[in-house]
Design an enzyme around this catalytic site. Structure first.
Site, PDB file in Angstrom:
ATOM      1  N   CYS A   4      33.011 -22.810   1.124  1.00  0.00           N
ATOM      2  CA  CYS A   4      34.249 -23.579   1.225  1.00  0.00           C
ATOM      3  C   CYS A   4      35.400 -22.653   1.609  1.00  0.00           C
ATOM      4  O   CYS A   4      35.582 -21.594   1.016  1.00  0.00           O
ATOM      5  CB  CYS A   4      34.543 -24.249  -0.120  1.00  0.00           C
ATOM      6  SG  CYS A   4      36.070 -25.201  -0.168  1.00  0.00           S
TER       7      CYS A   4
ATOM      8  N   CYS B  75      37.752 -26.856  -6.327  1.00  0.00           N
ATOM      9  CA  CYS B  75      36.631 -26.225  -5.634  1.00  0.00           C
ATOM     10  C   CYS B  75      35.441 -26.056  -6.581  1.00  0.00           C
ATOM     11  O   CYS B  75      35.564 -25.490  -7.662  1.00  0.00           O
ATOM     12  CB  CYS B  75      37.054 -24.868  -5.073  1.00  0.00           C
ATOM     13  SG  CYS B  75      35.819 -24.158  -3.964  1.00  0.00           S
TER      14      CYS B  75
ATOM     15  N   HIS C 292      38.160 -33.159   7.748  1.00  0.00           N
ATOM     16  CA  HIS C 292      39.271 -33.414   8.655  1.00  0.00           C
ATOM     17  C   HIS C 292      40.583 -33.381   7.882  1.00  0.00           C
ATOM     18  O   HIS C 292      40.713 -34.039   6.855  1.00  0.00           O
ATOM     19  CB  HIS C 292      39.089 -34.767   9.349  1.00  0.00           C
ATOM     20  CG  HIS C 292      37.901 -34.792  10.241  1.00  0.00           C
ATOM     21  ND1 HIS C 292      36.647 -35.122   9.779  1.00  0.00           N
ATOM     22  CD2 HIS C 292      37.768 -34.500  11.550  1.00  0.00           C
ATOM     23  CE1 HIS C 292      35.789 -35.037  10.786  1.00  0.00           C
ATOM     24  NE2 HIS C 292      36.439 -34.666  11.867  1.00  0.00           N
TER      25      HIS C 292
ATOM     26  N   CYS D  72      34.033 -27.876   0.307  1.00  0.00           N
ATOM     27  CA  CYS D  72      33.047 -28.385  -0.642  1.00  0.00           C
ATOM     28  C   CYS D  72      33.445 -29.815  -1.004  1.00  0.00           C
ATOM     29  O   CYS D  72      34.555 -30.269  -0.685  1.00  0.00           O
ATOM     30  CB  CYS D  72      33.006 -27.497  -1.888  1.00  0.00           C
ATOM     31  SG  CYS D  72      34.498 -27.605  -2.904  1.00  0.00           S
TER      32      CYS D  72
END
Length: 93
Positions: free
Chosen positions: A22, A30, A41, A62
């Site tokens: 990530c 996270c 996106h 992630c």
């Protein structure tokens, strides 16, 4: 607003994010699990409901960070911290 014809859609680019680390790494969100990483996106001003940014305006995230960016969970960070994470993630991705 971005014209529909200017949008980049790339299966190869989206697949390249799978299994990667990530790059967003939003504190408190996270999960650090590359198995949940996808191409995420980023939000942009020209979008509407159901519209995604171009694939070249995305980062590796992630599932925890992706949920925070997409609004599926309440962000634990302020807007400035999230934007800082997105800028770092763009550079790393």
């Amino acid at each position: 607003m971005i014209e529909k014809s200017a949008m980049v859609r790339s299966k190869k680019l989206r697949r390249s994010a799978e299994g990667e680390r990530c790059t967003l790494r939003l504190a408190g969100h996270c999960n650090g699990d590359p198995a949940t990483s996808v191409l995420c996106h980023l939000p942009y001003g020209g979008g509407g409901v159901g519209m995604k940014a171009s694939d070249d305006h995305a980062v590796i995230a992630c599932s925890g960070c992706h949920d925070a960016i997409d609004g599926r969970v309440k962000p634990l960070l302020d807007a400035a911290e999230i934007y800082e994470g997105m800028i770092r993630a763009i550079a790393e991705t």
